[in-house]
Scaffold this motif. Structure first.
Motif, PDB file in Angstrom:
ATOM      1  N   MET A 205       0.832  -1.198   0.000  1.00 14.83           N
ATOM      2  CA  MET A 205       0.000   0.000   0.000  1.00 14.83           C
ATOM      3  C   MET A 205       0.867   1.248   0.000  1.00 14.83           C
ATOM      4  O   MET A 205       1.875   1.314   0.698  1.00 14.83           O
ATOM      5  N   LEU A 206       0.463   2.244  -0.762  1.00 18.47           N
ATOM      6  CA  LEU A 206       1.136   3.540  -0.824  1.00 18.47           C
ATOM      7  C   LEU A 206       0.135   4.596  -0.398  1.00 18.47           C
ATOM      8  O   LEU A 206      -0.935   4.705  -0.988  1.00 18.47           O
ATOM      9  N   PHE A 207       0.484   5.355   0.629  1.00 22.08           N
ATOM     10  CA  PHE A 207      -0.365   6.427   1.133  1.00 22.08           C
ATOM     11  C   PHE A 207       0.256   7.749   0.711  1.00 22.08           C
ATOM     12  O   PHE A 207       1.378   8.051   1.115  1.00 22.08           O
ATOM     13  N   ILE A 208      -0.457   8.531  -0.089  1.00 19.61           N
ATOM     14  CA  ILE A 208       0.070   9.788  -0.601  1.00 19.61           C
ATOM     15  C   ILE A 208      -0.603  10.941   0.133  1.00 19.61           C
ATOM     16  O   ILE A 208      -1.830  11.058   0.145  1.00 19.61           O
ATOM     17  N   ALA A 209       0.203  11.780   0.749  1.00 19.11           N
ATOM     18  CA  ALA A 209      -0.292  12.948   1.483  1.00 19.11           C
ATOM     19  C   ALA A 209      -1.020  13.894   0.538  1.00 19.11           C
ATOM     20  O   ALA A 209      -0.880  13.809  -0.685  1.00 19.11           O
ATOM     21  N   GLY A 210      -1.770  14.803   1.101  1.00 18.92           N
ATOM     22  CA  GLY A 210      -2.495  15.771   0.282  1.00 18.92           C
ATOM     23  C   GLY A 210      -1.556  16.559  -0.614  1.00 18.92           C
ATOM     24  O   GLY A 210      -0.590  17.148  -0.138  1.00 18.92           O
ATOM     25  N   MET A 211      -1.839  16.531  -1.900  1.00 16.88           N
ATOM     26  CA  MET A 211      -1.052  17.267  -2.885  1.00 16.88           C
ATOM     27  C   MET A 211      -1.852  18.483  -3.338  1.00 16.88           C
ATOM     28  O   MET A 211      -3.057  18.378  -3.601  1.00 16.88           O
ATOM     29  N   ILE A 212      -1.177  19.614  -3.431  1.00 15.12           N
ATOM     30  CA  ILE A 212      -1.823  20.836  -3.882  1.00 15.12           C
ATOM     31  C   ILE A 212      -1.234  21.263  -5.220  1.00 15.12           C
ATOM     32  O   ILE A 212      -0.338  20.603  -5.744  1.00 15.12           O
ATOM     33  N   GLY A 213      -1.722  22.364  -5.737  1.00 16.70           N
ATOM     34  CA  GLY A 213      -1.364  22.797  -7.082  1.00 16.70           C
ATOM     35  C   GLY A 213      -0.083  23.583  -7.206  1.00 16.70           C
ATOM     36  O   GLY A 213      -0.020  24.536  -7.989  1.00 16.70           O
ATOM     37  N   TRP A 214       0.939  23.218  -6.461  1.00 13.82           N
ATOM     38  CA  TRP A 214       2.245  23.843  -6.670  1.00 13.82           C
ATOM     39  C   TRP A 214       3.226  22.818  -7.203  1.00 13.82           C
ATOM     40  O   TRP A 214       2.997  21.622  -7.153  1.00 13.82           O
ATOM     41  N   ASP A 215       4.343  23.323  -7.740  1.00 15.00           N
ATOM     42  CA  ASP A 215       5.335  22.433  -8.342  1.00 15.00           C
ATOM     43  C   ASP A 215       6.296  21.904  -7.276  1.00 15.00           C
ATOM     44  O   ASP A 215       6.135  22.184  -6.082  1.00 15.00           O
ATOM     45  N   ALA A 216       7.305  21.180  -7.714  1.00 13.30           N
ATOM     46  CA  ALA A 216       8.260  20.552  -6.795  1.00 13.30           C
ATOM     47  C   ALA A 216       9.058  21.572  -5.991  1.00 13.30           C
ATOM     48  O   ALA A 216       9.619  21.234  -4.947  1.00 13.30           O
ATOM     49  N   ASP A 217       9.108  22.815  -6.458  1.00 13.02           N
ATOM     50  CA  ASP A 217       9.808  23.877  -5.732  1.00 13.02           C
ATOM     51  C   ASP A 217       8.880  24.654  -4.804  1.00 13.02           C
ATOM     52  O   ASP A 217       9.282  25.659  -4.219  1.00 13.02           O
ATOM     53  N   GLY A 218       7.631  24.206  -4.688  1.00 11.22           N
ATOM     54  CA  GLY A 218       6.681  24.893  -3.821  1.00 11.22           C
ATOM     55  C   GLY A 218       6.149  26.187  -4.411  1.00 11.22           C
ATOM     56  O   GLY A 218       5.752  27.085  -3.672  1.00 11.22           O
ATOM     57  N   GLN A 219       6.126  26.270  -5.753  1.00 13.88           N
ATOM     58  CA  GLN A 219       5.654  27.479  -6.438  1.00 13.88           C
ATOM     59  C   GLN A 219       4.329  27.223  -7.139  1.00 13.88           C
ATOM     60  O   GLN A 219       4.187  26.233  -7.854  1.00 13.88           O
TER      61      GLN A 219
ATOM     62  N   LYS B  99      -6.297  25.967  -3.807  1.00 19.09           N
ATOM     63  CA  LYS B  99      -7.740  25.851  -3.992  1.00 19.09           C
ATOM     64  C   LYS B  99      -8.214  24.413  -3.894  1.00 19.09           C
ATOM     65  O   LYS B  99      -9.398  24.167  -3.739  1.00 19.09           O
ATOM     66  N   VAL B 100      -7.285  23.470  -4.023  1.00 21.85           N
ATOM     67  CA  VAL B 100      -7.614  22.053  -3.979  1.00 21.85           C
ATOM     68  C   VAL B 100      -6.438  21.296  -3.369  1.00 21.85           C
ATOM     69  O   VAL B 100      -5.278  21.667  -3.578  1.00 21.85           O
ATOM     70  N   GLU B 101      -6.763  20.277  -2.596  1.00 22.53           N
ATOM     71  CA  GLU B 101      -5.766  19.366  -2.057  1.00 22.53           C
ATOM     72  C   GLU B 101      -6.302  17.961  -2.242  1.00 22.53           C
ATOM     73  O   GLU B 101      -7.470  17.704  -1.951  1.00 22.53           O
ATOM     74  N   ILE B 102      -5.464  17.068  -2.770  1.00 19.69           N
ATOM     75  CA  ILE B 102      -5.896  15.706  -3.073  1.00 19.69           C
ATOM     76  C   ILE B 102      -4.958  14.723  -2.384  1.00 19.69           C
ATOM     77  O   ILE B 102      -3.744  14.792  -2.555  1.00 19.69           O
ATOM     78  N   GLU B 103      -5.555  13.818  -1.617  1.00 15.75           N
ATOM     79  CA  GLU B 103      -4.763  12.737  -1.024  1.00 15.75           C
ATOM     80  C   GLU B 103      -5.263  11.428  -1.593  1.00 15.75           C
ATOM     81  O   GLU B 103      -6.411  11.344  -2.046  1.00 15.75           O
ATOM     82  N   CYS B 104      -4.395  10.436  -1.612  1.00 14.55           N
ATOM     83  CA  CYS B 104      -4.845   9.147  -2.156  1.00 14.55           C
ATOM     84  C   CYS B 104      -4.069   7.987  -1.561  1.00 14.55           C
ATOM     85  O   CYS B 104      -3.028   8.166  -0.941  1.00 14.55           O
ATOM     86  N   THR B 105      -4.625   6.830  -1.771  1.00 17.88           N
ATOM     87  CA  THR B 105      -4.009   5.565  -1.395  1.00 17.88           C
ATOM     88  C   THR B 105      -3.886   4.724  -2.642  1.00 17.88           C
ATOM     89  O   THR B 105      -4.834   4.667  -3.446  1.00 17.88           O
ATOM     90  N   ALA B 106      -2.755   4.092  -2.816  1.00 16.10           N
ATOM     91  CA  ALA B 106      -2.536   3.194  -3.949  1.00 16.10           C
ATOM     92  C   ALA B 106      -2.095   1.842  -3.419  1.00 16.10           C
ATOM     93  O   ALA B 106      -1.478   1.742  -2.358  1.00 16.10           O
ATOM     94  N   VAL B 107      -2.449   0.804  -4.138  1.00  8.71           N
ATOM     95  CA  VAL B 107      -1.994  -0.540  -3.820  1.00  8.71           C
ATOM     96  C   VAL B 107      -1.063  -0.960  -4.957  1.00  8.71           C
ATOM     97  O   VAL B 107      -1.503  -1.093  -6.106  1.00  8.71           O
ATOM     98  N   LEU B 108       0.199  -1.146  -4.631  1.00  7.78           N
ATOM     99  CA  LEU B 108       1.195  -1.486  -5.631  1.00  7.78           C
ATOM    100  C   LEU B 108       1.251  -2.996  -5.814  1.00  7.78           C
ATOM    101  O   LEU B 108       1.216  -3.742  -4.835  1.00  7.78           O
TER     102      LEU B 108
END
Length: 130
Positions: free
Chosen positions: A25-39, A119-128
């Protein structure tokens, strides 16, 4: 447990972007609409959703997974009307990045997110797969 951090991403403080737990199982924290540099590159809802989905795909890929491994997503949106108005563009972004997979999803309107521009945050769970 293994913390997942794509190459070049700064190590976040106080949380992990993704965690592979015992089993597959892979648990992914809430991701928002910024890039890898936090922009943020846009204040448009659909653009932020696209970036958040891309961030999820990047974490999945770093863990050896694919978008079709996602089994659950929770969307936190700051304005349900804006979310609904952008649904066509959001759907296009979802198909482009995640595909036509059938993850269980929940969308919740919240008063605010921790990052003021988000404006949006998405978290998810994946099963590898083993």
């Amino acid at each position: 447990m293994q913390v997942i951090l794509p190459p070049g991403w700064p190590r976040p403080k106080g949380y992990a972007n993704g965690v592979v737990a015992r089993g597959s199982m892979l648990f992914i924290a809430g991701m928002i609409g910024w890039d890898a540099d936090g922009q943020f590159h846009s204040d448009d809802f659909a653009a932020q959703a696209r970036q958040a989905l891309q961030n999820i795909a990047d974490v999945l890929r770093e863990a050896g997974g694919k978008p079709e491994n996602i089994v659950r997503m929770t969307w936190y949106v700051t304005d349900k009307r804006e979310y609904l108005a952008a649904s066509r563009e959001v759907g296009r972004a979802y198909r482009d990045i995640i595909g036509a997979y059938n993850a269980a999803m929940t969308a919740v309107e919240v008063r605010a997110l921790i990052e003021d521009r988000a404006k949006v945050e998405i978290e998810c769970t994946a099963v590898l797969p083993d």
